[in-house]
Design a protein around this motif. Structure first.
Motif, PDB file in Angstrom:
ATOM      1  N   GLY A 290      44.908  36.758  48.217  1.00 18.25           N
ATOM      2  CA  GLY A 290      43.657  36.390  49.374  1.00 18.25           C
ATOM      3  C   GLY A 290      43.098  37.823  48.425  1.00 18.25           C
ATOM      4  N   ILE A 291      43.443  39.003  48.331  1.00 12.53           N
ATOM      5  CA  ILE A 291      42.772  39.427  47.455  1.00 12.53           C
ATOM      6  C   ILE A 291      42.086  39.156  46.201  1.00 12.53           C
ATOM      7  CG2 ILE A 291      42.831  42.023  47.080  1.00 12.53           C
ATOM      8  CD1 ILE A 291      44.440  41.932  49.986  1.00 12.53           C
ATOM      9  N   LYS A 292      43.349  38.826  45.973  1.00  6.23           N
ATOM     10  CA  LYS A 292      42.503  38.474  44.119  1.00  6.23           C
ATOM     11  C   LYS A 292      41.905  37.763  43.879  1.00  6.23           C
ATOM     12  CE  LYS A 292      46.689  41.092  43.085  1.00  6.23           C
ATOM     13  NZ  LYS A 292      46.276  42.347  42.578  1.00  6.23           N
ATOM     14  N   GLU A 293      41.408  36.815  44.721  1.00  8.12           N
ATOM     15  CA  GLU A 293      40.738  35.577  44.809  1.00  8.12           C
ATOM     16  C   GLU A 293      39.350  36.217  45.479  1.00  8.12           C
ATOM     17  OE1 GLU A 293      40.856  32.434  42.517  1.00  8.12           O
ATOM     18  OE2 GLU A 293      43.181  32.787  42.809  1.00  8.12           O
ATOM     19  N   THR A 294      39.168  37.302  46.266  1.00  2.41           N
ATOM     20  CA  THR A 294      38.053  37.568  46.346  1.00  2.41           C
ATOM     21  C   THR A 294      37.697  38.701  45.716  1.00  2.41           C
ATOM     22  OG1 THR A 294      38.821  37.660  48.650  1.00  2.41           O
ATOM     23  CG2 THR A 294      37.399  39.336  48.685  1.00  2.41           C
ATOM     24  N   GLU A 295      39.080  38.962  44.927  1.00  2.00           N
ATOM     25  CA  GLU A 295      37.952  39.808  43.939  1.00  2.00           C
ATOM     26  C   GLU A 295      37.591  39.004  42.921  1.00  2.00           C
ATOM     27  OE1 GLU A 295      40.387  43.861  44.349  1.00  2.00           O
ATOM     28  OE2 GLU A 295      41.143  42.309  43.068  1.00  2.00           O
ATOM     29  N   ALA A 296      38.435  38.259  42.030  1.00  8.44           N
ATOM     30  CA  ALA A 296      37.862  37.046  41.066  1.00  8.44           C
ATOM     31  C   ALA A 296      36.400  36.813  41.686  1.00  8.44           C
ATOM     32  CB  ALA A 296      38.537  36.741  41.068  1.00  8.44           C
ATOM     33  N   GLU A 297      35.897  35.767  42.656  1.00  5.98           N
ATOM     34  CA  GLU A 297      35.087  35.422  42.457  1.00  5.98           C
ATOM     35  C   GLU A 297      33.484  36.185  42.953  1.00  5.98           C
ATOM     36  OE1 GLU A 297      32.759  32.206  42.314  1.00  5.98           O
ATOM     37  OE2 GLU A 297      35.202  32.133  42.311  1.00  5.98           O
ATOM     38  N   SER A 298      34.576  37.260  43.795  1.00  5.74           N
ATOM     39  CA  SER A 298      33.353  38.486  43.928  1.00  5.74           C
ATOM     40  C   SER A 298      32.915  38.635  42.454  1.00  5.74           C
ATOM     41  CB  SER A 298      33.509  39.674  44.549  1.00  5.74           C
ATOM     42  OG  SER A 298      33.875  39.215  45.972  1.00  5.74           O
ATOM     43  N   VAL A 299      33.322  39.140  41.782  1.00  3.13           N
ATOM     44  CA  VAL A 299      33.305  39.536  40.595  1.00  3.13           C
ATOM     45  C   VAL A 299      32.612  39.025  39.707  1.00  3.13           C
ATOM     46  CG1 VAL A 299      33.704  40.314  38.193  1.00  3.13           C
ATOM     47  CG2 VAL A 299      35.240  41.392  40.127  1.00  3.13           C
ATOM     48  N   ALA A 300      32.558  37.039  39.703  1.00  2.00           N
ATOM     49  CA  ALA A 300      32.153  36.226  39.223  1.00  2.00           C
ATOM     50  C   ALA A 300      30.392  36.355  39.995  1.00  2.00           C
ATOM     51  CB  ALA A 300      32.588  35.008  39.766  1.00  2.00           C
ATOM     52  N   TYR A 301      30.300  36.370  41.300  1.00  4.86           N
ATOM     53  CA  TYR A 301      29.179  35.917  42.360  1.00  4.86           C
ATOM     54  C   TYR A 301      28.165  37.383  41.948  1.00  4.86           C
ATOM     55  CZ  TYR A 301      25.985  36.430  46.196  1.00  4.86           C
ATOM     56  OH  TYR A 301      25.077  36.315  46.964  1.00  4.86           O
ATOM     57  N   VAL A 302      28.541  38.634  41.741  1.00  4.58           N
ATOM     58  CA  VAL A 302      28.041  40.103  41.234  1.00  4.58           C
ATOM     59  C   VAL A 302      27.446  39.453  39.874  1.00  4.58           C
ATOM     60  CG1 VAL A 302      27.914  42.419  41.569  1.00  4.58           C
ATOM     61  CG2 VAL A 302      28.729  40.979  43.166  1.00  4.58           C
ATOM     62  N   SER A 303      28.251  39.394  39.056  1.00  5.72           N
ATOM     63  CA  SER A 303      27.610  39.200  37.569  1.00  5.72           C
ATOM     64  C   SER A 303      27.089  38.139  37.858  1.00  5.72           C
ATOM     65  CB  SER A 303      29.345  38.882  36.530  1.00  5.72           C
ATOM     66  OG  SER A 303      29.830  39.819  37.406  1.00  5.72           O
ATOM     67  N   ALA A 304      26.868  36.802  38.153  1.00  4.69           N
ATOM     68  CA  ALA A 304      26.178  35.919  37.483  1.00  4.69           C
ATOM     69  C   ALA A 304      25.027  36.525  38.732  1.00  4.69           C
ATOM     70  CB  ALA A 304      26.419  35.207  38.409  1.00  4.69           C
ATOM     71  N   GLY A 305      24.766  37.351  39.570  1.00  2.95           N
ATOM     72  CA  GLY A 305      23.427  37.186  40.338  1.00  2.95           C
ATOM     73  C   GLY A 305      22.697  38.178  39.440  1.00  2.95           C
ATOM     74  N   LEU A 306      23.623  39.410  38.528  1.00  6.86           N
ATOM     75  CA  LEU A 306      23.200  40.668  37.468  1.00  6.86           C
ATOM     76  C   LEU A 306      22.565  40.013  36.480  1.00  6.86           C
ATOM     77  CD1 LEU A 306      25.667  43.146  38.333  1.00  6.86           C
ATOM     78  CD2 LEU A 306      23.101  43.313  39.076  1.00  6.86           C
ATOM     79  N   LEU A 307      22.881  38.344  36.195  1.00 10.31           N
ATOM     80  CA  LEU A 307      22.397  37.709  35.403  1.00 10.31           C
ATOM     81  C   LEU A 307      21.155  36.805  35.895  1.00 10.31           C
ATOM     82  CD1 LEU A 307      25.345  37.708  33.094  1.00 10.31           C
ATOM     83  CD2 LEU A 307      24.037  39.027  32.514  1.00 10.31           C
ATOM     84  N   GLY A 308      20.773  36.762  37.086  1.00  8.78           N
ATOM     85  CA  GLY A 308      19.514  36.264  37.397  1.00  8.78           C
ATOM     86  C   GLY A 308      19.638  34.600  37.934  1.00  8.78           C
ATOM     87  N   LEU A 309      21.532  34.482  37.720  1.00  3.96           N
ATOM     88  CA  LEU A 309      21.636  32.831  38.071  1.00  3.96           C
ATOM     89  C   LEU A 309      22.182  33.179  39.948  1.00  3.96           C
ATOM     90  CD1 LEU A 309      23.821  32.552  35.293  1.00  3.96           C
ATOM     91  CD2 LEU A 309      21.975  31.733  35.259  1.00  3.96           C
ATOM     92  N   ASP A 310      22.090  32.425  40.564  1.00  5.89           N
ATOM     93  CA  ASP A 310      22.550  32.167  41.719  1.00  5.89           C
ATOM     94  C   ASP A 310      23.767  31.156  41.720  1.00  5.89           C
ATOM     95  OD1 ASP A 310      22.470  31.957  44.614  1.00  5.89           O
ATOM     96  OD2 ASP A 310      20.748  31.299  44.785  1.00  5.89           O
ATOM     97  N   THR A 311      24.546  32.289  42.096  1.00  8.22           N
ATOM     98  CA  THR A 311      26.082  31.118  42.833  1.00  8.22           C
ATOM     99  C   THR A 311      26.468  31.002  43.934  1.00  8.22           C
ATOM    100  OG1 THR A 311      27.356  32.670  41.680  1.00  8.22           O
ATOM    101  CG2 THR A 311      27.269  31.766  39.951  1.00  8.22           C
ATOM    102  N   SER A 312      25.138  31.499  45.158  1.00  4.66           N
ATOM    103  CA  SER A 312      25.860  31.400  46.343  1.00  4.66           C
ATOM    104  C   SER A 312      26.074  30.499  47.467  1.00  4.66           C
ATOM    105  CB  SER A 312      24.221  32.409  47.353  1.00  4.66           C
ATOM    106  OG  SER A 312      23.677  32.114  47.027  1.00  4.66           O
TER     107      SER A 312
END
Length: 123
Positions: A25-47
């Motif tokens: 649960g923690i590993k998946e939370t971390e990985a998708e959170s990184v993807a979400y934040v990175s995508a957002g910083l790159l201008g992509l909405d993955t919410s």
């Protein structure tokens, strides 16, 4: 998906055997959170996808998000910097210009190649 899997690699590659299974649960939370934040910083909405995924794997526990935040943000910023950093361009030495007046006209025509009666190449 690429950012998510890259986050697993960056954050969890050195984990001991069985660590992923025990703390999935923690590993998946971390990985998708990184993807979400990175995508957002790159201008992509993955919410639409990411929020539900993170909520599910974190059991909607805000403490899990808080406990993983510093690792997530550090990794996300590292990814974004790597993806947006201008490439290093090595200076290229200019090709010297050739003055046509310096050319020997006899070198401008390549030699003729032919074949002799036996089929061998001849100049």
């Amino acid at each position: 998906m690429g950012l998510h899997e890259a986050a697993h690699s960056a954050l969890h590659a050195d984990d001991a055997d069985g660590e992923y299974v025990r703390h999935r649960g923690i590993k998946e939370t971390e990985a998708e959170s990184v993807a979400y934040v990175s995508a957002g910083l790159l201008g992509l909405d993955t919410s639409t996808y990411s929020i539900g995924y993170i909520a599910g794997w974190s059991d909607c526990d805000p403490q899990v998000i808080k406990d993983t935040a510093s690792r997530v943000l550090r990794c996300a910023h590292t990814f974004v910097e790597a993806l947006t950093e201008p490439p290093v361009v090595e200076p290229v030495e200019a090709t010297p210009r050739i003055d046509p007046a310096d050319l020997d006209p006899s070198n401008l025509n390549p030699p003729r190649v032919g074949m002799d009666a036996a089929g061998a190449l001849s100049l």
